[in-house]
Write a protein that holds these residues in place. Structure first.
Motif, PDB file in Angstrom:
ATOM      1  N   ILE A  33       0.848  -1.187   0.000  1.00 29.50           N
ATOM      2  CA  ILE A  33       0.000   0.000   0.000  1.00 29.50           C
ATOM      3  C   ILE A  33       0.889   1.244   0.000  1.00 29.50           C
ATOM      4  O   ILE A  33       1.880   1.312   0.748  1.00 29.50           O
ATOM      5  CB  ILE A  33      -0.932  -0.014   1.219  1.00 29.50           C
ATOM      6  N   PRO A  34       0.595   2.255  -0.818  1.00 24.03           N
ATOM      7  CA  PRO A  34       1.451   3.462  -0.856  1.00 24.03           C
ATOM      8  C   PRO A  34       1.566   4.164   0.489  1.00 24.03           C
ATOM      9  O   PRO A  34       2.614   4.735   0.792  1.00 24.03           O
ATOM     10  CB  PRO A  34       0.745   4.353  -1.900  1.00 24.03           C
ATOM     11  N   ASP A  35       0.505   4.128   1.311  1.00 25.97           N
ATOM     12  CA  ASP A  35       0.603   4.779   2.624  1.00 25.97           C
ATOM     13  C   ASP A  35       1.675   4.121   3.484  1.00 25.97           C
ATOM     14  O   ASP A  35       2.444   4.812   4.177  1.00 25.97           O
ATOM     15  CB  ASP A  35      -0.749   4.709   3.330  1.00 25.97           C
ATOM     16  N   GLU A  36       1.754   2.798   3.451  1.00 27.86           N
ATOM     17  CA  GLU A  36       2.761   2.117   4.254  1.00 27.86           C
ATOM     18  C   GLU A  36       4.168   2.361   3.711  1.00 27.86           C
ATOM     19  O   GLU A  36       5.120   2.484   4.481  1.00 27.86           O
ATOM     20  CB  GLU A  36       2.463   0.619   4.282  1.00 27.86           C
ATOM     21  N   ILE A  37       4.316   2.430   2.394  1.00 33.09           N
ATOM     22  CA  ILE A  37       5.630   2.709   1.815  1.00 33.09           C
ATOM     23  C   ILE A  37       6.091   4.110   2.202  1.00 33.09           C
ATOM     24  O   ILE A  37       7.252   4.321   2.576  1.00 33.09           O
ATOM     25  CB  ILE A  37       5.575   2.555   0.285  1.00 33.09           C
ATOM     26  N   ALA A  38       5.188   5.090   2.127  1.00 35.93           N
ATOM     27  CA  ALA A  38       5.556   6.463   2.490  1.00 35.93           C
ATOM     28  C   ALA A  38       5.886   6.561   3.973  1.00 35.93           C
ATOM     29  O   ALA A  38       6.824   7.261   4.370  1.00 35.93           O
ATOM     30  CB  ALA A  38       4.408   7.415   2.136  1.00 35.93           C
TER      31      ALA A  38
END
Length: 421
Positions: free
Chosen positions: A397-402
Motif C-alpha cells: 500500500i502506498p501509505d505504508e511505503i511512504a
C-alpha cells in the motif's frame, strides 16, 4: 648385411623467441589500479574549517533544569531518582556533548529535545499511574498471592452468612451459597498481583491487562440453554453453522449474503494396507463483495459434509483485501506456489476482469471490478487459487511505503485534474 640409417628430417620446428612481452594477469575490473589513478589537485577542506557551519552555543542548546521544571519532575520521580538526574546533569559537559553528539536536522529527524510534558503516541508509552513510582514495587510470591486470595474469600463469607436452616442436599440452596463459582472468576481480577511499600497495589501492574470477561454468563442458566436449543433457523436445520455463529458472532443473514463459490473439486485416493481409500477434496472461496476474501479446503467421504466444512473454513479465514478506489489492486503483484506463477495487474476504470475463470471468481467475491492477470507457467487449479490469494494479500500500500520512508503521501489528483477525479 648393412644396416640403413634413418633419414634426417628435412623440416624443423620454428625456434621460440627467448624474449616475450609481459602481460599483466589480473581480474577484469572497471576501476584502474591505485598507481594509475589521478591524484586530486587540492586537498579536501571541511565546511566547518571554512566557517560555513554555524553551531549555537552549547549552553543555549542544552539548558539546565530550572526550579519549576525540577518541581514538575519531583511529582513524577522519587527523591532518589531526582538525585540521579541531577548527578547526570553535573557529569555531562555541554561543550563535549555539542562536539561529540550528532543532532539530526534532516526531514527524518524526530523532536528528541523535548521537555516530555506532552505525550507522543508514536514514541511514548501510556502512563500507567499518577504520582511517584514506588521503588519497592514487585510481583507477589505464590504464598502472598494465595494469602490475599484467602482474605478475599473470607471477606465474602463474612458478608454472606450461612442460614440456620441450610440443607446441603438441596440444590437450590447450594446455588445461593457464597462464595460460589462466579466469585472465583471475579477473584482473578479483584486480587492484585503487585505489592509495594504500603501493601497490595490496586493500580495497573507491569503485566498486560487481561481479556475482559463476562462473569454473568459463566454461570450456566438451564432455561437459556433450553431456549437456545429450541430456537433453530430453518435455513440451517442440521446446525452446521451453529458453532461458527457462536465463535464469530455472525448471523444466518450474514452467512447467506456472502458470495461462496466452489472452485476445485476432485477425487483423491489414499493407499493403505486395507486398500485404496477414496475421498473428495473441495476448495471453496467466500467473500462479502466489499474487500474481504477467504479460502477454505476440506476432505471427506460425503460430498455434502465436505462442502459444508469447506464453506465454514472459507468464512472463518476471510481476510481484508487492499483495494485501490474500491475497484482494483495497488500496482502489480506476483506470487508463486509450487510451479504456478500468477501476476496480477491493476487496470483503469471500465477495464473489467480479463483473467481466467478462477481468478475472475475470486476478484468478484472480493469486490474487485478492474483487473488483469497472467498465469504463464503451470495452471494447476488448486495452486492457481492459492497463488492468486497470496498475491492479493501481499500488495504494498502506498501509505505504508511512504510511512516507512518517513514521507507524507498527498493526493493531488483534484488539483491537477480540476476536481474531476
Amino acid at each position: 648385411m648393412s644396416v640403413s640409417r634413418p633419414a634426417r628430417c628435412l623440416f624443423t620446428a620454428p625456434s621460440i623467441p627467448a624474449i616475450r612481452p609481459r602481460i599483466r594477469c589480473r581480474n577484469l575490473h572497471s576501476s584502474p589500479n591505485l598507481c594509475e589513478r589521478r591524484k586530486p589537485r587540492y586537498a579536501s577542506i571541511k565546511a566547518s574549517e571554512m566557517g560555513l557551519v554555524s553551531k549555537p552555543p552549547a549552553r543555549d542548546l542544552f539548558k539546565r533544569y530550572d526550579d519549576e521544571e525540577k518541581a514538575a519532575l519531583a511529582k513524577r520521580y522519587t527523591p532518589e531518582q531526582m538525585e540521579a538526574i541531577e548527578a547526570a546533569e553535573e557529569a555531562i559537559d555541554p561543550d563535549d556533548l555539542n562536539e561529540r553528539g550528532v543532532i539530526r536536522s534532516d526531514w527524518g529527524s524526530l523532536n528528541y529535545l523535548d521537555d516530555f510534558s506532552q505525550m507522543q503516541p508514536t514514541i511514548d508509552k501510556r502512563i500507567k499511574r499518577e504520582g511517584p513510582v514506588d521503588p519497592k514495587e514487585r510481583l507477589m510470591t505464590p504464598e502472598e498471592y494465595a494469602e490475599h486470595h484467602k482474605d478475599y474469600f473470607m471477606k465474602i463469607m463474612d458478608e454472606n452468612d450461612v442460614p440456620v436452616d441450610f440443607d446441603r442436599d438441596d440444590p437450590e440452596q447450594l446455588k445461593k451459597l457464597r462464595p460460589n463459582r462466579l466469585d472465583e472468576f471475579k477473584s482473578w481480577d479483584e486480587v492484585p498481583d503487585m505489592i509495594g511499600s504500603n501493601g497490595p497495589l490496586k493500580s495497573e501492574s507491569m503485566l498486560a491487562p487481561g481479556v475482559p470477561r463476562d462473569f454473568e454468563s459463566a454461570v450456566e442458566d438451564p432455561e437459556n440453554t433450553k431456549k437456545s436449543e429450541e430456537e433453530e433457523d430453518p435455513r440451517d436445520p442440521d446446525g452446521r453453522y451453529a458453532l461458527l455463529m457462536k465463535q464469530t458472532g455472525l448471523t444466518m443473514d450474514d452467512i447467506s449474503s456472502y458470495k461462496i463459490k466452489m472452485l476445485v473439486h476432485h477425487r483423491v485416493v489414499n493407499q493403505t494396507r486395507l486398500g485404496k481409500i477414496q475421498s473428495q477434496y473441495i476448495l471453496v472461496i467466500a467473500g462479502n463483495g466489499n474487500g474481504r476474501l477467504g479460502l477454505g479446503q476440506a476432505k471427506g467421504q460425503e460430498m455434502e459434509d465436505t462442502q459444508a466444512n469447506a464453506r465454514i473454513q472459507a468464512i472463518r479465514n476471510m481476510q481484508p483485501i487492499p483495494r485501490y478506489e474500491d475497484r482494483t489492486i495497488f500496482g502489480e503483484v506476483e506470487a508463486k506456489v509450487s510451479a504456478v506463477e500468477v501476476k496480477l495487474m491493476s487496470r483503469p476504470p471500465g477495464f473489467g476482469l480479463r483473467c481466467q475463470h478462477l481468478i475472475f471468481e475470486m476478484a468478484r467475491a472480493a469486490g474487485i471490478q478492474d483487473l488483469a492477470a497472467r498465469v504463464p507457467r503451470s495452471r494447476n487449479k488448486m495452486n492457481t487459487v492459492k497463488a492468486a490469494y497470496e498475491a492479493l494479500m501481499k500488495q504494498r500500500i502506498p501509505d505504508e511505503i511512504a510511512r516507512g520512508r518517513g514521507k507524507k503521501l498527498v493526493d493531488v489528483r483534484k488539483v491537477y485534474y480540476g476536481g474531476r477525479v
